[in-house]
Scaffold this active site. Structure first.
Site, PDB file in Angstrom:
ATOM      1  N   LYS A   1       0.859  -1.190   0.000  1.00  0.00           N
ATOM      2  CA  LYS A   1       0.000   0.000   0.000  1.00  0.00           C
ATOM      3  C   LYS A   1       0.894   1.238   0.000  1.00  0.00           C
ATOM      4  CE  LYS A   1      -4.392   1.154   2.237  1.00  0.00           C
ATOM      5  NZ  LYS A   1      -5.164   1.006   3.482  1.00  0.00           N
TER       6      LYS A   1
HETATM    7  O1  G3P Z   1      -9.063   1.966   3.979  1.00  0.00           O
HETATM    8  C1  G3P Z   1      -8.909   3.300   4.370  1.00  0.00           C
HETATM    9  C2  G3P Z   1      -9.557   3.481   5.675  1.00  0.00           C
HETATM   10  O2  G3P Z   1      -8.851   2.795   6.641  1.00  0.00           O
HETATM   11  C3  G3P Z   1      -9.843   4.840   6.132  1.00  0.00           C
HETATM   12  O3  G3P Z   1     -11.017   4.699   6.831  1.00  0.00           O
HETATM   13  O4  G3P Z   1     -12.723   5.271   8.449  1.00  0.00           O
HETATM   14  O5  G3P Z   1     -10.345   5.966   8.829  1.00  0.00           O
HETATM   15  O6  G3P Z   1     -11.706   7.071   7.075  1.00  0.00           O
HETATM   16  P1  G3P Z   1     -11.469   5.820   7.865  1.00  0.00           P
END
Ligand code: G3P
Length: 217
Positions: free
Chosen positions: A87
């Site tokens: 990633k």
């Molecule tokens: O896959 C990306 C993710 O981890 C971000 O999610 O909920 O932290 O915006 P969030």
């Protein structure tokens, strides 16, 4: 549509895997820290543990932001396990690194994507997955799903192989809307996946079936 779980929590990964609908896992440095996984050795071990619980791709994020560092880290991550996807953040050296990994046959996930232009660049560089963060766009009053729509049109126009991995998915409606648009993959919390199970008519219908069965016996 592939279902990935967005967590570094082994119990949740096992639960999603046991449900029989899991296609992979995504992690990021914040999710690893949330599980208390610190120190390079422990982090690498944890990625291997995740790979042993699932059959699909497992995204492991680099911390470096310079080309040489991203390559060094990414190659070490890819060498850990055949399921690892490197990633890489959407930055200039990240794009260069994605091109490098693509030529070496190493799978990549271009992360922190917030515009169609960024997604176009990631596909041009040969990313395996592109991760537009829809929840974080919604958080700032911008329609995250609209971005998925735009990327779908662009990728279809030119038949890019890069898979759209809708990330920062927060709830069931995000999953459904992404499925309607045609995102290739969604990654979200276990609660969003299991939320798809729920309907009050299923619950009341089942209760009635079981009650009638009891009466008939
Ligand atoms: O896959 C990306 C993710 O981890 C971000 O999610 O909920 O932290 O915006 P969030």
């Amino acid at each position: 549509m592939k279902f990935f779980i967005d967590t570094a929590n082994l119990e949740q990964i096992k639960e999603a895997q046991a449900l029989g609908v899991l296609d992979g896992v995504t992690t990021n440095p914040s999710l690893m820290a949330k599980e208390g996984i610190t120190g390079q050795e422990n982090i690498l071990k944890h990625y291997v543990n995740i790979c042993s619980e699932v059959t699909g791709d497992v995204s492991a994020e680099v911390i470096s932001t310079d080309f040489e560092g991203i390559i060094r880290e990414g190659e070490a991550l890819a060498a850990l396990h055949s399921q690892i996807v490197v990633k890489v953040p959407m930055i200039k050296d990240g794009i260069k690194a994605i091109r490098y990994f693509s030529e070496k046959g190493i799978k990549t996930n271009c992360t922190l994507v917030f515009s169609a232009g960024q997604a176009l660049l990631a596909a041009k560089a040969g990313a395996t997955y592109v991760s537009p963060f829809i929840g974080r766009l919604d958080d700032i009053s911008t329609d995250g799903l609209n971005l998925i729509d735009e990327i779908r049109v662009i990728y279809d126009n030119y038949e890019f192989d890069t898979q759209i991995l809708a990330a920062s998915v927060r709830h069931t409606m995000h999953i459904l809307e992404c499925a309607k648009i045609g995102a290739d993959v969604m990654t979200g919390p276990l609660s969003a996946i299991t939320g798809l199970l729920k309907h009050p008519l299923t619950d009341s219908g089942l209760a009635k079936f079981l009650e009638d069965h009891k009466k008939g016996n």
